[in-house]
Design a protein around this motif. Structure first.
Motif, PDB file in Angstrom:
ATOM      1  N   GLU A   1       0.614  -1.416  -0.311  1.00 32.79           N
ATOM      2  CA  GLU A   1      -0.162  -0.254  -0.008  1.00 32.79           C
ATOM      3  C   GLU A   1       1.019   1.018  -0.383  1.00 32.79           C
ATOM      4  O   GLU A   1       0.437   2.055  -0.426  1.00 32.79           O
ATOM      5  CB  GLU A   1      -0.725   0.175   1.138  1.00 32.79           C
ATOM      6  N   LEU A   2       2.200   1.255   0.630  1.00 29.74           N
ATOM      7  CA  LEU A   2       2.675   2.112   0.946  1.00 29.74           C
ATOM      8  C   LEU A   2       3.584   2.704  -0.117  1.00 29.74           C
ATOM      9  O   LEU A   2       4.462   3.834  -0.296  1.00 29.74           O
ATOM     10  CB  LEU A   2       3.670   2.279   2.112  1.00 29.74           C
ATOM     11  N   PHE A   3       3.689   1.929  -1.441  1.00 28.51           N
ATOM     12  CA  PHE A   3       4.557   1.329  -2.471  1.00 28.51           C
ATOM     13  C   PHE A   3       4.797   2.835  -3.209  1.00 28.51           C
ATOM     14  O   PHE A   3       3.464   2.777  -3.756  1.00 28.51           O
ATOM     15  CB  PHE A   3       4.743   0.748  -3.105  1.00 28.51           C
ATOM     16  N   PRO A   4       5.262   3.811  -3.615  1.00 33.36           N
ATOM     17  CA  PRO A   4       5.218   4.778  -4.232  1.00 33.36           C
ATOM     18  C   PRO A   4       4.263   4.392  -6.245  1.00 33.36           C
ATOM     19  O   PRO A   4       5.031   3.581  -6.670  1.00 33.36           O
ATOM     20  CB  PRO A   4       6.095   5.804  -4.097  1.00 33.36           C
ATOM     21  N   SER A   5       3.558   4.789  -6.267  1.00 34.21           N
ATOM     22  CA  SER A   5       2.758   4.304  -7.792  1.00 34.21           C
ATOM     23  C   SER A   5       3.060   5.717  -8.729  1.00 34.21           C
ATOM     24  O   SER A   5       3.221   5.746  -9.812  1.00 34.21           O
ATOM     25  CB  SER A   5       1.197   4.729  -7.590  1.00 34.21           C
ATOM     26  N   VAL A   6       4.116   6.421  -8.453  1.00 34.13           N
ATOM     27  CA  VAL A   6       5.080   7.709  -8.853  1.00 34.13           C
ATOM     28  C   VAL A   6       6.189   7.378  -9.056  1.00 34.13           C
ATOM     29  O   VAL A   6       6.940   6.747  -8.098  1.00 34.13           O
ATOM     30  CB  VAL A   6       4.343   8.650  -7.922  1.00 34.13           C
ATOM     31  N   THR A   7       6.858   7.970 -10.299  1.00 33.53           N
ATOM     32  CA  THR A   7       8.502   7.807 -10.606  1.00 33.53           C
ATOM     33  C   THR A   7       8.815   8.939 -10.215  1.00 33.53           C
ATOM     34  O   THR A   7       8.406  10.023 -10.144  1.00 33.53           O
ATOM     35  CB  THR A   7       8.006   8.141 -12.505  1.00 33.53           C
ATOM     36  N   SER A   8      10.356   8.271  -9.699  1.00 34.08           N
ATOM     37  CA  SER A   8      10.986   9.975  -8.421  1.00 34.08           C
ATOM     38  C   SER A   8      11.518  10.460  -9.586  1.00 34.08           C
ATOM     39  O   SER A   8      11.430   9.979 -11.468  1.00 34.08           O
ATOM     40  CB  SER A   8      12.264   8.981  -8.647  1.00 34.08           C
ATOM     41  N   LEU A   9      11.996  11.779  -9.127  1.00 33.99           N
ATOM     42  CA  LEU A   9      11.852  12.552  -9.957  1.00 33.99           C
ATOM     43  C   LEU A   9      13.749  12.654  -9.964  1.00 33.99           C
ATOM     44  O   LEU A   9      13.713  12.925 -12.534  1.00 33.99           O
ATOM     45  CB  LEU A   9      12.014  14.845  -9.339  1.00 33.99           C
TER      46      LEU A   9
ATOM     47  N   GLU B   1       9.195   3.697 -18.752  1.00 33.03           N
ATOM     48  CA  GLU B   1       9.308   2.526 -17.058  1.00 33.03           C
ATOM     49  C   GLU B   1      10.897   3.646 -16.657  1.00 33.03           C
ATOM     50  O   GLU B   1      11.668   2.220 -17.602  1.00 33.03           O
ATOM     51  CB  GLU B   1       9.288   1.546 -17.277  1.00 33.03           C
ATOM     52  N   PRO B   2      11.257   3.547 -15.943  1.00 30.96           N
ATOM     53  CA  PRO B   2      13.134   3.695 -15.162  1.00 30.96           C
ATOM     54  C   PRO B   2      14.063   2.441 -15.127  1.00 30.96           C
ATOM     55  O   PRO B   2      14.283   2.026 -15.076  1.00 30.96           O
ATOM     56  CB  PRO B   2      13.330   4.414 -14.092  1.00 30.96           C
ATOM     57  N   ASP B   3      12.274   1.117 -14.394  1.00 34.64           N
ATOM     58  CA  ASP B   3      13.538  -0.118 -14.289  1.00 34.64           C
ATOM     59  C   ASP B   3      13.506  -0.654 -15.689  1.00 34.64           C
ATOM     60  O   ASP B   3      14.225  -1.417 -15.511  1.00 34.64           O
ATOM     61  CB  ASP B   3      12.305  -0.794 -13.218  1.00 34.64           C
ATOM     62  N   MET B   4      12.556  -0.513 -16.961  1.00 31.21           N
ATOM     63  CA  MET B   4      12.370  -1.488 -18.024  1.00 31.21           C
ATOM     64  C   MET B   4      13.640  -0.545 -18.458  1.00 31.21           C
ATOM     65  O   MET B   4      14.456  -1.415 -19.673  1.00 31.21           O
ATOM     66  CB  MET B   4      11.059  -1.122 -18.435  1.00 31.21           C
ATOM     67  N   LEU B   5      13.622   0.312 -18.515  1.00 33.52           N
ATOM     68  CA  LEU B   5      15.131   0.925 -18.901  1.00 33.52           C
ATOM     69  C   LEU B   5      16.489   0.659 -18.663  1.00 33.52           C
ATOM     70  O   LEU B   5      17.524   0.677 -18.805  1.00 33.52           O
ATOM     71  CB  LEU B   5      15.283   2.796 -18.471  1.00 33.52           C
ATOM     72  N   ARG B   6      16.583   0.772 -17.049  1.00 32.74           N
ATOM     73  CA  ARG B   6      17.562   0.293 -16.632  1.00 32.74           C
ATOM     74  C   ARG B   6      18.311  -1.065 -16.768  1.00 32.74           C
ATOM     75  O   ARG B   6      19.159  -1.681 -16.770  1.00 32.74           O
ATOM     76  CB  ARG B   6      17.672   0.213 -14.840  1.00 32.74           C
ATOM     77  N   PHE B   7      17.414  -2.189 -17.079  1.00 31.25           N
ATOM     78  CA  PHE B   7      16.889  -3.554 -17.473  1.00 31.25           C
ATOM     79  C   PHE B   7      17.566  -4.218 -18.761  1.00 31.25           C
ATOM     80  O   PHE B   7      18.211  -4.350 -18.912  1.00 31.25           O
ATOM     81  CB  PHE B   7      15.814  -4.489 -17.055  1.00 31.25           C
ATOM     82  N   LEU B   8      16.703  -2.912 -19.557  1.00 34.48           N
ATOM     83  CA  LEU B   8      17.117  -3.417 -21.414  1.00 34.48           C
ATOM     84  C   LEU B   8      18.606  -2.722 -21.309  1.00 34.48           C
ATOM     85  O   LEU B   8      19.713  -3.489 -21.714  1.00 34.48           O
ATOM     86  CB  LEU B   8      16.903  -2.380 -22.149  1.00 34.48           C
TER      87      LEU B   8
END
Length: 889
Positions: free
Chosen positions: A483-491, A515-522
């Motif tokens: 629930e506390l997990f942010p659904s927004v991308t950090s600046l 998507e930052p996570d997808m960008l880092r993974f790729l």
């Protein structure tokens, strides 16, 4: 009006209409029979006054008609009558009409006033019964025939004229009534047919809608059960994924390299994100099915709100947004459902943080308003358009549903907030101005803790059988972390990366994904094989593709600003990136999406989820093909450049050979012409001496002939000299030359060309002296003036202007300028760059060889000067000679 067959165009409708018509005819037929049974005996009242002598007889007839009508009524109730209901319609009218005609025949016949009863019978029966068009015609015709039959034996005491008049008048009224009845029945039947069809279609549509509604209800129930089941089923394997990940991340005994720890953190973060989404879906299903209960408990609202805000403060600080919480002093401990209130505040707060840019402000306020608890979440973000506000709390609704939307989501959060508020007998509302932010207001019943009686203790649950124990505390903690997990991308993650210089030993790939996570993974998967560039939106992808010219672009389909399809189109439109391959990543695998991607210019596409092996193989194939095409392109450019050089060399060789041939030709011409010229000049000298012995009256004519011969010889010498100069250019001695003398000599030599009405204007600077070779300058000026004279002779001057050649000299910026301008036909713009080329001429055949201006150009170059040309077709042509004021080296 349309015929019946056109209206009943469906066999189904036709069968239904016939069934309805049978019931209607049987019902109205019975009503018509009852009217005949009642009204025929009642007509005896008229017999008392009209025919008292026939009262008993007529009463018997009327009763007989009623008896027959009663028989017809009975037939309507029998199986035979219901099967042949159409044959019962006409007798209902014909039976009373028959008895009325009988009574007319017994009395005066044509003069009897009872004929009016026939009109009443037609009107009454046609109104009550449902006759068809042909049945109406048949009934009217039958009544007319019966009336004419009983009038065939009139009273002999009445004159024939009166009888004929009465008969015609009565027949006219009966016929007129019959026409009205037939027409009325026709239109009535048409209207009834239309009404029946519309009613039938309406009933059919209602049945279809009812069936569709029932199917939708059943489908909605199935959907709810499916969501509930799938949510429960997904939570178990997801929990089993998150538990080991959490153990690995927090186990101090295990050490991972930074890359592995980053992958584990990415997996854990996205697992929490998925768990939160599943929990929200499950809450929606529970709310819809009515299985969610409100569990109120005492909550110290001040500590609750501030603690909740502090738990998400790190997200606000990361996005550089100020987050504040304020609770009025009048708000004490209240009875609320803690879990539901927490979900409401978290959803609203995360939503405000998502849409508030850096430097903005989010405020969470709680206050008491009478018997209501009012909680407001304000932000200074982008705001919401007025036309979007009514749909804001609908499930799965988003203001921007395009592939270019900037803010991601599935449209659950606000819908869940509304459901959670309403189940607690509260209300949620929103106010917003675009660009000024939004304010969400939650109003709940204010129930102080001291006013609520404690709930009775729940009965003890039966002991559970022995078995593996589930760590419910860890599970509840996991759900709270979700629930506390942010659904927004950090600046920091949303900032556009800045690229630096790259090595050239590996191919270059541009990855575009929001998507930052997808960008880092790729990046982690591809940086071993490629030089990796990154873009966080479509606009940056297009800009970096044009700036760095990568070997391939790996682009997500859905991105803010510009989606993957628009990126493909713009890359294909640019010349520099036209051939760069584009690999699209999409979550949709339908044929329409594939065709759309290929039509937009994508080289290939990859459907999520995908394996890294397939990704690297596809990228490798596309890059190899692109590099091969680049090599082919470079080789083609080299070949084309080589071919152009060969063509230029060939042209130079041809020109050199032409010049060499011209030199040899000129040398031969000069050798062959010079000797005869010398003989001619010697002969002219002898002839001039002989002229002194001629008589006085012949000397003038003789001298004129010799002058013409001398002029011709001089012209031939000039041509030879021009050829010598062109073939053997050499700089003769240069000295100070008076420009006025050069002009005078040139005009004298061209006097024959200028004598045909050409005006020469001279505007020379006083005592203007230039450095040069006098003979060559005379030759240049002669060529220019001769061309000018030719140009003005080719032009017509209808407005009173005169053909004019203007010679002007100027001293400007250490330059001596000589300008020759004419008002002739001018030179076409496409020919201006060719006029100084050898053998180029616009003159007709026999009027010039195209060497004059070429010789002028070379002479002025020998003087280290320049010759320029300006012209406007049809108006003028101007040559400007620029010579240095010092002696050339």
């Amino acid at each position: 009006m349309r015929p019946k067959s056109a209206i009943l165009d469906s066999p189904e409708i036709k069968a239904a209409f016939l069934a309805d018509e049978r019931l209607e005819r049987l019902r109205t037929g019975k009503v018509a029979c009852v009217l005949v049974i009642i009204l025929m005996p009642l007509g005896s009242a008229m017999d008392v006054f009209s025919y008292p002598d026939h009262f008993g007889y007529f009463l018997g007839l009327r009763l007989g008609s009623s008896v027959l009508a009663a028989g017809l009524w009975y037939l309507h109730a029998t199986r035979f009558g219901q099967a042949h209901y159409r044959w019962l319609g006409l007798p209902i009218a014909l039976v009373p009409a028959l008895f009325m005609c009988w009574m007319i025949g017994v009395t005066e016949g044509p003069t009897s006033h009872y004929y009016a009863a026939l009109n009443l019978i037609l009107l009454a029966v046609s109104v009550v019964t449902r006759w068809t068009f042909w049945e109406s015609i048949a009934s009217v015709a039958a009544i007319l025939i019966m009336y004419l039959a009983v009038c065939s034996h009139p009273d002999p005491s009445v004159s024939r004229t009166v009888l004929l008049y009465e008969l015609l008048l009565n027949v006219y009224f009966i016929t007129l009534t019959g026409i009205i009845v037939v027409t009325g029945n026709y239109f009535f039947n048409q209207l009834r047919l239309r009404e029946f069809r519309l009613r039938y279609e309406l009933d059919a549509n209602q049945r279809t809608l009812a069936e569709a509604n029932q199917k939708l209800v059943e489908l909605d129930q199935v959907k709810s059960r499916f969501f509930a089941n799938i949510s429960h089923e997904l939570r178990t394997p997801l929990t089993l994924l998150l538990a080991p990940l959490e153990t690995l991340l927090h186990d101090a005994k295990r050490s991972f390299d930074p890359q592995a720890r980053e992958w584990l953190q990415t997996m854990y973060s996205n697992g929490l994100r998925l768990l939160k989404l599943i929990n929200d879906l499950l809450d929606l299903v529970r709310l819809e099915s009515g299985k969610m209960d409100v569990k109120r408990e005492p909550v110290a609202l001040t500590e609750f709100v501030k603690g909740l805000v502090n738990s998400v403060r790190k997200v606000a600080e990361d996005r550089h947004v100020q987050l504040h919480a304020r609770v009025d002093e009048g708000v004490a401990t209240v009875m609320v459902d803690r879990d539901k209130l927490e979900k409401i505040l978290l959803n609203l707060t995360f939503n405000a943080l998502k849409f508030t840019p850096a430097g903005g402000r989010v405020e969470v306020d709680a206050a008491r308003n009478g018997e209501k608890l009012v909680i407001r979440v304000r932000d200074t973000g982008v705001g919401i358009p007025a036309d979007k506000l009514p749909f804001l709390f609908q499930r799965f609704w988003q203001a921007d549903t395009s592939a270019q939307r900037k803010y991601q989501g599935v449209g659950i959060g606000l819908a869940l907030v509304k459901e959670l508020v309403e189940i607690q007998e509260g209300v949620v509302s929103v106010e917003s101005d675009p660009g000024q932010g939004a304010t969400f207001t939650v109003t709940l019943p204010y129930l102080p803790a001291e006013c609520v009686e404690p709930a009775p203790p729940a009965p003890a649950a039966p002991a559970a059988p022995e078995g593996p124990k589930l760590d419910t505390e860890w599970i509840s903690g996991l759900y709270r972390r979700a629930e506390l997990f942010p659904s927004v991308t950090s600046l920091q993650q949303s900032l556009k990366p800045v690229e630096t210089a790259f090595a050239r030993n590996r191919p270059r790939v541009l990855i575009a994904d929001d998507e930052p996570d997808m960008l880092r993974f790729l990046r982690s998967q591809l940086e071993a094989m490629f030089q990796v560039l990154e873009a966080v939106d479509g606009q940056q992808a297009v800009e970096k593709a044009a700036q760095f010219l990568p070997d391939i672009v790996l682009c997500d389909m859905m991105m803010p600003g510009k989606d993957g399809l628009q990126v493909c189109r713009e890359i294909r439109q640019r010349t520099s990136t036209h051939s760069v391959p584009v690999l699209l990543i999409t979550a949709r695998a339908d044929e329409e999406t594939k065709l759309t991607a290929l039509a937009a210019g994508a080289s290939d596409f990859l459907v999520k989820p995908f394996s890294t092996t397939e990704l690297t193989v596809r990228l490798g194939n596309l890059v190899e093909s692109h590099q091969f095409q680049k090599k082919l392109g470079r080789q083609n450019q080299i070949l084309e450049s080589t071919i152009e050089q060969l063509k230029e060399t060939e042209t130079q060789l041809v020109a050199a050979e032409k010049m060499a041939s011209l030199g040899r030709l000129s040398a031969g011409i000069m050798h062959e012409i010079n000797n005869p010229l010398n003989f001619m000049k010697t002969g002219l000298h002898v002839l001039q001496a002989k002229g002194e012995v001629l008589p006085e009256d012949q000397r003038a004519e003789y001298a004129e002939i010799l002058a013409d011969l001398a002029d011709g010889v001089a012209r031939v010498q000039g041509i030879v000299a021009a050829l010598r100069t062109f073939a053997h250019p050499a700089a003769d001695k240069l000295d100070k030359v008076k420009l006025e003398q050069v002009v005078a000599v040139a005009l004298k030599l061209l006097s024959n060309d200028l004598k045909d009405g050409v005006t020469v204007e001279q505007h020379l600077a006083a005592d203007h002296v230039v450095w040069g070779n006098q003979n060559k300058l005379v030759q240049v000026l002669m060529n220019l003036v001769q061309n000018a004279a030719y140009a003005v002779k080719k032009k017509e001057f209808p407005n009173g202007d005169r053909p004019t050649v203007r010679i002007e000299s100027q001293i400007d910026n250490h330059l001596d300028k000589v300008i020759v301008r004419d008002n002739g036909v001018g030179i076409d713009p496409e020919d201006l760059g060719k006029v100084f080329e050898p053998f180029f001429t616009t003159k007709d055949v026999g009027e010039g060889m195209g060497l004059g201006l070429s010789i002028c150009y070379r002479i002025i170059e020998e003087h280290e000067g320049k010759i320029r040309i300006q012209s406007e077709p049809g108006r003028f042509c101007e040559f400007t000679i620029e010579l240095p004021r010092h002696a050339p080296a």
